[in-house]
Each structure stands twice: as C-alpha cells, then as structure tokens.
Write an enzyme that holds these catalytic residues in place. Structure first.
Site, short mmCIF file in Angstrom:
data_model
loop_
_atom_site.label_atom_id
_atom_site.label_comp_id
_atom_site.label_asym_id
_atom_site.label_seq_id
_atom_site.Cartn_x
_atom_site.Cartn_y
_atom_site.Cartn_z
N ARG A 104 0.63 -1.05 0.36
CA ARG A 104 0.01 0.26 -0.06
C ARG A 104 0.53 0.97 0.02
NH1 ARG A 104 -3.20 -3.55 3.75
NH2 ARG A 104 -4.94 -3.87 2.40
N LYS A 126 2.69 11.18 -11.89
CA LYS A 126 1.97 10.04 -12.16
C LYS A 126 2.88 8.96 -12.90
CE LYS A 126 -0.71 11.80 -15.68
NZ LYS A 126 -1.34 12.53 -16.80
N GLU A 168 9.56 15.81 -26.27
CA GLU A 168 8.96 16.61 -25.19
C GLU A 168 9.59 17.69 -25.16
OE1 GLU A 168 6.31 15.35 -23.76
OE2 GLU A 168 6.41 14.13 -24.48
N LYS A 206 6.39 22.29 -16.21
CA LYS A 206 6.05 21.24 -16.05
C LYS A 206 5.47 21.22 -14.17
CE LYS A 206 5.32 16.06 -15.78
NZ LYS A 206 5.40 14.98 -16.39
N GLU A 216 -5.84 16.96 -11.85
CA GLU A 216 -6.10 16.59 -13.49
C GLU A 216 -7.46 16.35 -13.57
OE1 GLU A 216 -4.62 13.16 -15.04
OE2 GLU A 216 -3.70 14.06 -16.61
N ARG A 221 -3.84 20.28 -16.27
CA ARG A 221 -2.56 20.08 -16.85
C ARG A 221 -2.61 19.30 -17.86
NH1 ARG A 221 0.15 15.84 -12.60
NH2 ARG A 221 1.27 14.52 -13.04
N ASN A 225 -0.78 17.09 -22.39
CA ASN A 225 -0.56 15.81 -23.20
C ASN A 225 -0.80 16.86 -24.74
OD1 ASN A 225 -2.75 14.38 -21.01
ND2 ASN A 225 -0.94 14.20 -21.59
N HIS A 228 -0.07 14.22 -27.76
CA HIS A 228 -0.15 12.84 -27.27
C HIS A 228 -1.44 11.93 -27.72
CE1 HIS A 228 2.82 14.60 -24.69
NE2 HIS A 228 3.73 13.23 -24.81
N HIS A 232 -0.13 8.60 -28.78
CA HIS A 232 -0.60 6.79 -28.27
C HIS A 232 -1.47 6.31 -29.19
CE1 HIS A 232 -0.16 9.31 -23.11
NE2 HIS A 232 0.47 9.41 -24.23
N HIS A 245 8.02 6.80 -27.87
CA HIS A 245 6.88 7.68 -27.46
C HIS A 245 7.26 9.12 -28.01
CE1 HIS A 245 4.38 9.62 -24.65
NE2 HIS A 245 4.96 10.41 -24.79
#
Length: 340
Positions: A104, A126, A168, A206, A216, A221, A225, A228, A232, A245
């Site tokens: 956890r 993230k 990026e 960032k 988000e 935020r 993307n 993306h 993606h 990527h």
C-alpha cells in the site's frame, strides 16, 4: 529545485552518477532494464538489489508488473525499503506504480537516464502501466521522494533516443513558453552548452502546471498532453513496438496543430511552422499509420481526456499557449489525420 505537491515537496537535484550512488538508501531495490544494468551495474555496490525488466514499452504490462511485485515479496522488501527507478520513462512509470501499490505504498526515488524521462516523466507524480486496450490506463498519482538527474547518462544514448526526448522539450515551448520555442531554433545535442539550462527549464514548466492541477481536475494539466492523443493512438496501433514515444508525439503535435487550425483555434500556418522545425531536428512529421483512421479514432476514444467516448484534445491557441478542447467533431479529426 523543489517540486510542490499536495502532500508535501520533493527535491530535484542534478548530480553525477557517482554522487547519486553514494546517496542511495541502504535498504533499496533498483528497478532497471537489461540494457542499463549491463552498462551501469559496475558503478553500484555489489550488494545492490536489482529488479531487472526487458527494455521497452512492453515492460509496462500487467505481466511484468506482477512478476516484479512477486520479486519484492520474495526478497522481503518492507515498508522501510525504497524503490529506485533507474532508467527511462518506462522504468520510472513501472517502478513508481510498484511503489504506490506494494504494501500500500513504499518510498521511491527517480533517477532518470534519458532526456525524455528527465524533462517529463520523472516529475509530476504520475505512474502506471499499459493495458492491451491503451496506454497508461492503470496507474496512480504517487510522487517520488526525490529526483536525482545524472546528465552524464545522456552521453550514452543513441541519437534516436536523444531525439525521442527532444520532442518533449520542443513541446514545452509550444504549449507554454514561446521564448523557449524561439531558443530552440537549432537542434540540441548531448554536448550542447545550453542543455543543462533547458532541461531545468522544462522541469520548472512542468512543475508549474502540476502545482496548478496535480490530479487533472481542472483541465490545466491536460496541456502537457498536446500531441499525445494522436501520438498514443499511433503507439497503440504499433502495439508499442517500432515507433518511439517522442516520435509518435512529434507526429501527433503536427496533426493536432492542423486540427486546431481547422477548428479556428490555432493560427493558420502553425502546423507548417512546427513541421519545418521538427524536420530540421530530425523528428518525424507524418506516419503511414495515419491512413488507419478508424482504428486511430477508436483508440482516441479511450484516451483519458475523453468523456463518454467523445473526443478531446489539448490544442494550441498560438505558439506558447494551449488549452483543453472537449467534444471535438470526429470529422475534423479524420480530416486532420489524412491531410497531405
């Protein structure tokens, strides 16, 4: 520098690898890939506890995640153990999700070794893995306790991997910093004198966005993307093999700039300006898979920005400005994909 998040802060330090190894906790598990272990194992103490995964996006899978969890349990990792992500974005995302879920939650440290992970994935909290249905569909918001950046590691990157991160870097200029975009007129190399300053600038940008919308919830935020949604979808088309990527995101930024122009949000000519810059840097601006429109649109409907399957994109309102646009008409997306 210090990164703020809702539960506290964590430092980002630029250090030599020797200094980083000297500061690593005694009770730690180094999560890395096979290539990096071969390159760097000799610089770590003999007693370092390694969890080694195959290189590439395929390691962000339920199977590899489960195997790594079992290794932690079999080696009696405890809540006092620290997971150390030593590698690029794949390793960082996987190790962070392991840390978020094992017992956890245990502490973890990011040691990003690629340009892409240094300017993007190591900062912001993230973490996660992929599903066959799409990228980053399982994960958590789980900040590291520290980020230590060895810029020297960039010297070992193949040119293609370095360019992968440059996509990026350029993105940050496009979405929120026109002076940075202007500064990036000529390509970067691992030996560029300005590289340390530019990496630091990208991290600061960032961190600013993450502080404004850590989980988000406001759409702010989502500007990170840009490129993306399409990118993606392209990665998913190739089953995360063959197209890196940053390459997919570069193509995505050109397509999404074209989409923004068609919607009247992005100034005319922006997509061409971006494409010309990317070509100069050696980044792709189109991909044969763009003709697989049905498949790509279906993948975009599973994007985390989409609501009830309605398409959503982060689009430019100019160089240096970006916002989330929801309920984008599918026909416009299809036309942007197949634009000559």
């Amino acid at each position: 520098m210090t990164i703020e998040h809702r539960a506290g802060t964590y430092p980002v330090d630029f250090l030599t690898l020797e200094a980083i190894v000297a500061e690593m906790p005694h009770d730690c598990f180094v999560v890395s890939d096979q290539n990096l272990q071969r390159l760097y194992r000799g610089q770590f103490p003999d007693q370092a506890n390694w969890i080694v995964v195959p290189p590439g996006e395929s390691s962000k899978s339920l199977e590899v995640y489960g195997q790594a969890l079992r290794q932690l349990a079999q080696r009696r990792a405890s809540r006092r153990s620290t997971l150390v992500a030593f590698g690029g974005g794949v390793v960082g995302d996987l190790a962070g999700f392991l840390a978020a879920s094992y017992l956890r939650g245990v502490p973890f440290i990011q040691i990003p070794t690629t340009l892409l992970s240094q300017v993007d994935s190591s900062v912001g909290g993230k973490v996660g893995i992929d599903l066959p249905e799409g990228k980053n569909l399982v994960g958590a918001f789980y900040p590291p306790s520290r980020v230590m950046i060895p810029l020297e590691a960039l010297q070992t990157l193949p040119e293609r991997e370095f360019l992968n991160g440059c996509a990026e870097v350029l993105k940050y200029g496009l979405i929120m910093d026109q002076p940075l975009w202007d500064q990036l007129a000529e390509p970067l190399t691992p030996n560029s004198e300005t590289l340390p300053q530019i990496v630091a600038k990208c991290i600061q940008l960032k961190a600013q966005v993450v502080a404004e919308d850590e989980f988000e919830t406001t759409g702010r935020r989502a500007i990170l993307n840009f490129g993306h949604t399409v990118g993606h979808a392209l990665e998913h088309h190739y089953k995360f093999h063959g197209l890196l990527h940053g390459e997919a995101i570069a193509v995505g930024m050109v397509v999404e700039a074209r989409l923004g122009e068609a919607l009247g949000l992005t100034p005319a000519g922006t997509a061409n300006q971006i494409a010309e810059r990317f070509v100069r840097w050696g980044l792709p601006v189109q991909d044969p898979a763009q003709t697989e429109v049905d498949q790509l649109v279906e993948a975009m409907r599973r994007d985390k920005k989409a609501v009830a399957g309605n398409l959503a994109f982060s689009l430019l309102s100019g160089i240096g400005a970006c916002k989330l646009v929801e309920n984008v008409e599918e026909g416009a997306v299809r036309r942007a994909l197949v634009h000559p």
